[in-house]
Design a protein around this motif. Structure first.
Motif, PDB file in Angstrom:
ATOM      1  N   PRO A  99      15.135 -22.366  41.629  1.00  0.00           N
ATOM      2  CA  PRO A  99      15.517 -20.961  41.818  1.00  0.00           C
ATOM      3  C   PRO A  99      14.621 -20.299  42.861  1.00  0.00           C
ATOM      4  CG  PRO A  99      14.315 -21.240  39.756  1.00  0.00           C
ATOM      5  CD  PRO A  99      14.538 -22.611  40.301  1.00  0.00           C
ATOM      6  N   PRO A 100      15.036 -19.177  43.443  1.00  0.00           N
ATOM      7  CA  PRO A 100      14.379 -18.689  44.666  1.00  0.00           C
ATOM      8  C   PRO A 100      13.250 -17.680  44.509  1.00  0.00           C
ATOM      9  CG  PRO A 100      16.425 -17.508  44.304  1.00  0.00           C
ATOM     10  CD  PRO A 100      16.304 -18.488  43.175  1.00  0.00           C
ATOM     11  N   VAL A 101      13.018 -17.127  43.320  1.00  0.00           N
ATOM     12  CA  VAL A 101      12.116 -15.977  43.228  1.00  0.00           C
ATOM     13  C   VAL A 101      10.706 -16.305  43.720  1.00  0.00           C
ATOM     14  CG1 VAL A 101      10.907 -14.471  41.600  1.00  0.00           C
ATOM     15  CG2 VAL A 101      13.377 -14.716  41.450  1.00  0.00           C
ATOM     16  N   TYR A 102      10.142 -17.419  43.251  1.00  0.00           N
ATOM     17  CA  TYR A 102       8.763 -17.732  43.651  1.00  0.00           C
ATOM     18  C   TYR A 102       8.673 -17.957  45.166  1.00  0.00           C
ATOM     19  CZ  TYR A 102       4.095 -19.721  43.701  1.00  0.00           C
ATOM     20  OH  TYR A 102       2.767 -19.947  43.959  1.00  0.00           O
ATOM     21  N   PHE A 103       9.673 -18.603  45.737  1.00  0.00           N
ATOM     22  CA  PHE A 103       9.648 -18.885  47.166  1.00  0.00           C
ATOM     23  C   PHE A 103       9.789 -17.602  47.973  1.00  0.00           C
ATOM     24  CE2 PHE A 103      10.863 -22.667  44.952  1.00  0.00           C
ATOM     25  CZ  PHE A 103      10.233 -23.698  45.636  1.00  0.00           C
ATOM     26  N   ALA A 104      10.570 -16.657  47.466  1.00  0.00           N
ATOM     27  CA  ALA A 104      10.677 -15.361  48.145  1.00  0.00           C
ATOM     28  C   ALA A 104       9.345 -14.609  48.082  1.00  0.00           C
ATOM     29  CB  ALA A 104      11.790 -14.530  47.511  1.00  0.00           C
ATOM     30  N   LEU A 105       8.682 -14.647  46.921  1.00  0.00           N
ATOM     31  CA  LEU A 105       7.356 -14.020  46.808  1.00  0.00           C
ATOM     32  C   LEU A 105       6.356 -14.667  47.755  1.00  0.00           C
ATOM     33  CD1 LEU A 105       7.019 -13.586  42.930  1.00  0.00           C
ATOM     34  CD2 LEU A 105       7.366 -11.781  44.623  1.00  0.00           C
ATOM     35  N   THR A 106       6.394 -15.995  47.828  1.00  0.00           N
ATOM     36  CA  THR A 106       5.477 -16.716  48.713  1.00  0.00           C
ATOM     37  C   THR A 106       5.759 -16.387  50.175  1.00  0.00           C
ATOM     38  OG1 THR A 106       5.370 -18.504  47.091  1.00  0.00           O
ATOM     39  CG2 THR A 106       4.561 -18.998  49.288  1.00  0.00           C
ATOM     40  N   HIS A 107       7.023 -16.194  50.511  1.00  0.00           N
ATOM     41  CA  HIS A 107       7.389 -15.803  51.874  1.00  0.00           C
ATOM     42  C   HIS A 107       6.680 -14.501  52.262  1.00  0.00           C
ATOM     43  CE1 HIS A 107       9.962 -15.166  55.399  1.00  0.00           C
ATOM     44  NE2 HIS A 107      10.087 -13.908  54.986  1.00  0.00           N
ATOM     45  N   GLU A 128      -2.256 -18.014  46.227  1.00  0.00           N
ATOM     46  CA  GLU A 128      -1.292 -17.261  45.429  1.00  0.00           C
ATOM     47  C   GLU A 128      -1.163 -17.856  44.034  1.00  0.00           C
ATOM     48  OE1 GLU A 128       3.400 -15.891  45.678  1.00  0.00           O
ATOM     49  OE2 GLU A 128       2.733 -17.765  46.605  1.00  0.00           O
ATOM     50  N   SER A 129      -0.991 -19.172  43.967  1.00  0.00           N
ATOM     51  CA  SER A 129      -0.890 -19.849  42.675  1.00  0.00           C
ATOM     52  C   SER A 129      -2.181 -19.709  41.879  1.00  0.00           C
ATOM     53  CB  SER A 129      -0.561 -21.328  42.894  1.00  0.00           C
ATOM     54  OG  SER A 129      -0.491 -22.019  41.677  1.00  0.00           O
ATOM     55  N   ALA A 130      -3.330 -19.803  42.569  1.00  0.00           N
ATOM     56  CA  ALA A 130      -4.622 -19.685  41.889  1.00  0.00           C
ATOM     57  C   ALA A 130      -4.805 -18.300  41.267  1.00  0.00           C
ATOM     58  CB  ALA A 130      -5.755 -19.977  42.872  1.00  0.00           C
ATOM     59  N   LEU A 131      -4.353 -17.274  41.952  1.00  0.00           N
ATOM     60  CA  LEU A 131      -4.493 -15.920  41.415  1.00  0.00           C
ATOM     61  C   LEU A 131      -3.594 -15.707  40.201  1.00  0.00           C
ATOM     62  CD1 LEU A 131      -4.765 -13.814  44.698  1.00  0.00           C
ATOM     63  CD2 LEU A 131      -6.595 -14.531  43.151  1.00  0.00           C
ATOM     64  N   PHE A 132      -2.380 -16.249  40.237  1.00  0.00           N
ATOM     65  CA  PHE A 132      -1.528 -16.190  39.048  1.00  0.00           C
ATOM     66  C   PHE A 132      -2.193 -16.947  37.898  1.00  0.00           C
ATOM     67  CE2 PHE A 132       2.287 -15.448  41.912  1.00  0.00           C
ATOM     68  CZ  PHE A 132       2.487 -14.153  41.475  1.00  0.00           C
ATOM     69  N   ALA A 162      -9.924 -20.489  30.947  1.00  0.00           N
ATOM     70  CA  ALA A 162     -10.756 -20.377  32.150  1.00  0.00           C
ATOM     71  C   ALA A 162     -11.203 -21.733  32.661  1.00  0.00           C
ATOM     72  CB  ALA A 162     -11.967 -19.493  31.862  1.00  0.00           C
ATOM     73  N   VAL A 163     -11.571 -22.641  31.750  1.00  0.00           N
ATOM     74  CA  VAL A 163     -12.138 -23.927  32.165  1.00  0.00           C
ATOM     75  C   VAL A 163     -11.159 -25.080  32.008  1.00  0.00           C
ATOM     76  CG1 VAL A 163     -14.476 -23.157  31.621  1.00  0.00           C
ATOM     77  CG2 VAL A 163     -13.149 -24.360  29.871  1.00  0.00           C
ATOM     78  N   SER A 164      -9.941 -24.808  31.550  1.00  0.00           N
ATOM     79  CA  SER A 164      -8.981 -25.874  31.291  1.00  0.00           C
ATOM     80  C   SER A 164      -8.715 -26.707  32.542  1.00  0.00           C
ATOM     81  CB  SER A 164      -7.661 -25.285  30.798  1.00  0.00           C
ATOM     82  OG  SER A 164      -6.639 -26.263  30.791  1.00  0.00           O
ATOM     83  N   PRO A 165      -8.969 -28.009  32.507  1.00  0.00           N
ATOM     84  CA  PRO A 165      -8.675 -28.858  33.676  1.00  0.00           C
ATOM     85  C   PRO A 165      -7.199 -28.810  34.065  1.00  0.00           C
ATOM     86  CG  PRO A 165     -10.056 -30.020  32.097  1.00  0.00           C
ATOM     87  CD  PRO A 165      -9.615 -28.768  31.425  1.00  0.00           C
ATOM     88  N   TYR A 166      -6.335 -28.830  33.061  1.00  0.00           N
ATOM     89  CA  TYR A 166      -4.898 -28.778  33.339  1.00  0.00           C
ATOM     90  C   TYR A 166      -4.521 -27.454  33.998  1.00  0.00           C
ATOM     91  CZ  TYR A 166       0.148 -29.073  32.528  1.00  0.00           C
ATOM     92  OH  TYR A 166       1.508 -29.103  32.689  1.00  0.00           O
ATOM     93  N   GLY A 167      -5.074 -26.364  33.491  1.00  0.00           N
ATOM     94  CA  GLY A 167      -4.794 -25.061  34.078  1.00  0.00           C
ATOM     95  C   GLY A 167      -5.281 -24.970  35.514  1.00  0.00           C
ATOM     96  N   ILE A 168      -6.438 -25.544  35.795  1.00  0.00           N
ATOM     97  CA  ILE A 168      -6.974 -25.528  37.161  1.00  0.00           C
ATOM     98  C   ILE A 168      -6.120 -26.405  38.069  1.00  0.00           C
ATOM     99  CG2 ILE A 168      -8.971 -26.181  38.557  1.00  0.00           C
ATOM    100  CD1 ILE A 168     -10.693 -25.413  36.085  1.00  0.00           C
ATOM    101  N   GLU A 173      -2.193 -25.982  42.917  1.00  0.00           N
ATOM    102  CA  GLU A 173      -0.978 -26.490  43.544  1.00  0.00           C
ATOM    103  C   GLU A 173      -0.200 -25.310  44.125  1.00  0.00           C
ATOM    104  OE1 GLU A 173       1.128 -29.838  43.014  1.00  0.00           O
ATOM    105  OE2 GLU A 173      -0.922 -30.428  43.471  1.00  0.00           O
ATOM    106  N   ALA A 174       0.211 -25.417  45.385  1.00  0.00           N
ATOM    107  CA  ALA A 174       1.046 -24.379  45.982  1.00  0.00           C
ATOM    108  C   ALA A 174       2.467 -24.552  45.457  1.00  0.00           C
ATOM    109  CB  ALA A 174       1.016 -24.490  47.507  1.00  0.00           C
ATOM    110  N   ARG A 175       2.628 -24.193  44.183  1.00  0.00           N
ATOM    111  CA  ARG A 175       3.877 -24.497  43.500  1.00  0.00           C
ATOM    112  C   ARG A 175       4.123 -23.453  42.411  1.00  0.00           C
ATOM    113  NH1 ARG A 175       8.140 -26.828  45.536  1.00  0.00           N
ATOM    114  NH2 ARG A 175       9.246 -28.261  44.150  1.00  0.00           N
ATOM    115  N   HIS A 176       5.330 -23.385  41.909  1.00  0.00           N
ATOM    116  CA  HIS A 176       5.735 -22.345  40.960  1.00  0.00           C
ATOM    117  C   HIS A 176       5.531 -22.806  39.516  1.00  0.00           C
ATOM    118  CE1 HIS A 176       8.871 -25.130  41.609  1.00  0.00           C
ATOM    119  NE2 HIS A 176       9.875 -24.451  41.109  1.00  0.00           N
ATOM    120  N   TYR A 177       4.240 -22.926  39.122  1.00  0.00           N
ATOM    121  CA  TYR A 177       3.905 -23.281  37.751  1.00  0.00           C
ATOM    122  C   TYR A 177       3.081 -22.191  37.064  1.00  0.00           C
ATOM    123  CZ  TYR A 177       5.253 -27.866  39.532  1.00  0.00           C
ATOM    124  OH  TYR A 177       5.951 -28.890  40.117  1.00  0.00           O
TER     125      TYR A 177
END
Length: 585
Positions: A99-107, A128-132, A162-168, A173-177
């Motif tokens: 879906p397009p929302v994240y890509f539009a925000l990244t644009h 952007e992904s890191a701040l989310f 804050a310290v979760s390896p999976y969360g980091i 990743e420059a991705r919509h997760y």
């Protein structure tokens, strides 16, 4: 105001300031980890897709069947000032499965940052992904406090996040997760509020219902896997409703059509209406050639592997030791250490959950979050074993139940720490030492989480599936003449794999004959013969001497017929790339 009330207010103000400062500390630590070495790792192929589509460019612009240079192959990563959100949506829906929302925000986000060497900034896209991801730290604090009415539960959840390896890993990743993780946390807050309204026989506030519908609709427009979270929430509500029918003496119809449930039905109807627009796209995504790889496993015969993988992903949500890019003995020791950690930590978590289940105020939220997490995992296994689409193959797909795991385990630690009754009953003679032991256990869990976070930012865990950063140095080292890199092309996944190599060549700035290679993407549509013919034709057109690097080249090649000879030296293995070197004279 009495002196007693004044002292109580001062005490509460001190507690509020303490919790605020502690939460800010977790946010600072988590943000710092997520921004550390942010652009040092090579971009993955799916990150390249995010960059290309967010710029409003097309992967199909890369020419096939002929030799092209670095500049041509990297053209989709050039900022396009003439492209707008309409171009982003058009190319994404035509060429991808998201879906397009994240890509539009990244644009819009990328327009705030200058180009990096003429190309789009990878750091900006990952930032952007890191701040989310950093925003999820105060979000889980709020969910923990709301669900368990305990700021300690919120603090422990925030600390684990804050310290979760999976969360980091997700945040870098420059991705919509990370954005859907944030939306799932907010949706779970609405779920907790809804179950309380049912329990208290009061209607769900209209603003909560409208917010819930908005969050759910937005979540589906960000990532289709948000539908798994919605299905899990529906299962939790279904279980909650069945429990209400068993406990209450009211007629079933009167209970199910009471005012609280009618508001929940309205939320479900609104969410369904907001999600129906994506139904055709969901069908197209499941049938796309780009998603065929999730059917490559065989969960029916290797039925235990998906279970082991899910267990591994859950462990990495808490801790991760260096298991990639290290000598084998260290990797084995790290794996054993994580297994020991799991065996040691499970009794602590189980004890905390038992304490929660024994307290009426916390029992309901424990069942809600635990039910949500288990329901999501059950849905993943249902799709894996029932449809043969193995969702356990990729760690990133498990972001759906990640917030549930963090809040549930964070609250378990908090309730284990805040259990004076349990302290006395377990150690009458030494209650203080027993309590101190639990505090040390919590500190150890956070310390191992921090070690896992440092493992991820140091690229010793969750490495990219295609290591262009390892293959390019090999090419530069082994080739002293001009280079042709040839691959068989089926979808733009292969195009992105070659763009990843081109990205590495571009950023290494080496002056050598091999530093400006030619690329050939020979399209393969069932029959591999045209692929071989395209390679032969290209070799005849290029001047000699020439080094041919056949990378993921799944077609027949007769080197002798082209006056080429295979290199006799052994080449190291590189993740994501099967390659051979031929010297053509």
């Amino acid at each position: 105001m009495t002196v007693r009330n004044l002292l109580t207010k001062i005490k509460n103000d001190k507690r509020s300031r303490f919790h605020l400062l502690l939460l800010l500390a977790w946010v600072a630590i988590g943000t710092g980890l997520r921004l550390t070495n942010l652009a040092s790792k090579t971009p993955s192929t799916i990150e390249l897709a995010t960059l290309i589509f967010s710029l409003g460019n097309s992967v199909r612009a890369v020419p096939l069947e002929r030799a092209i240079g670095l500049d041509t192959l990297l053209k989709p990563l050039l900022p396009n000032p003439d492209a707008g959100i309409s171009e982003v949506v058009h190319h994404l829906l035509a060429e991808s499965t998201h879906p397009p929302v994240y890509f539009a925000l990244t644009h819009l986000w990328l327009k705030l940052f200058p180009a990096d060497g003429g190309l789009v900034s990878l750091w900006a896209a990952r930032c952007e992904s890191a701040l989310f991801g950093a925003a999820s730290i105060p979000a889980v604090f709020g969910l923990g406090w709301l669900a368990f009415r305990s700021p300690k539960a919120g603090q422990m959840a925030a600390a684990l996040m804050a310290v979760s390896p999976y969360g980091i890993f997700l945040a870098q990743e420059a991705r919509h997760y990370t954005l859907p993780v944030l939306l799932i946390i907010a949706s779970l807050c609405c779920l907790v509020t809804a179950t309380r309204s049912v329990n208290s026989r009061t209607p769900l506030p209209i603003w909560v219902g409208l917010t819930w519908v908005g969050l759910n609709s937005l979540g589906l427009a960000v990532h289709y896997f948000f539908s798994l979270a919605l299905a899990a929430e529906a299962l939790v509500l279904l279980g909650f409703g069945i429990g209400e029918l068993r406990r209450e003496k009211f007629p079933p119809l009167a209970l199910l059509f009471s005012q609280p449930w009618l508001r929940i039905y309205a939320v479900a109807a609104g969410t369904l209406a907001g999600g129906l627009v994506w139904l055709p796209a969901l069908k197209g995504a499941s049938d796309s050639e780009l998603t065929r790889w999730i059917y490559s496993g065989n969960p029916f015969s290797d039925w235990l592997e998906p279970v082991v993988r899910v267990l591994a992903w859950v462990i990495t949500m808490l801790s991760l030791l260096p298991v990639e890019g290290t000598p084998l003995p260290i990797a084995i020791a790290s794996g054993l250490g994580m297994g020991v950690f799991l065996l040691w930590a499970l009794p602590l978590f189980w004890r905390g959950i038992k304490i929660q289940m024994g307290e009426p105020a916390a029992r309901e939220s424990t069942l809600i979050l635990g039910g949500f997490t288990l329901a999501t995992v059950a849905l993943v296994f249902g799709i894996t074993y029932g449809l043969g689409a193995d969702l356990t193959l990729a760690a990133r797909y498990h972001f759906v139940y990640f917030p549930g795991v963090i809040v549930l385990l964070g609250s378990a630690i908090a309730f284990s720490l805040d259990d004076p009754v349990g302290c006395v009953t377990r150690s009458v003679t030494h209650p203080t030492s027993w309590f101190a032991g639990r505090k040390k256990a919590a500190a150890v869990i956070l310390a191992l989480g921090l070690a896992g976070g440092l493992t991820v930012v140091s690229n010793l865990g969750f490495q990219k599936s295609k290591r262009a950063d390892l293959l390019v140095p090999i090419i530069l080292q082994r080739s002293e003449v001009p280079v042709l890199i040839a691959t068989a092309h089926k979808t733009h996944a292969e195009t992105r794999a070659m763009i990843g190599l081109a990205w590495e060549f571009k950023h290494r700035n080496r002056l050598s004959a091999a530093s400006n290679p030619q690329f050939l993407l020979a399209h393969k549509d069932g029959d591999s013969k045209p692929v071989s013919q395209a390679l032969y034709r290209t070799l005849e057109e290029l001047p000699r001497p020439l080094d041919l690097w056949a990378v993921n080249f799944t077609a027949a090649f007769e080197p002798a017929a082209q006056n080429c000879v295979a290199d006799s030296k052994k080449l190291p293995k590189v993740a994501g790339y099967k390659y051979r070197l031929y010297h053509c004279k």
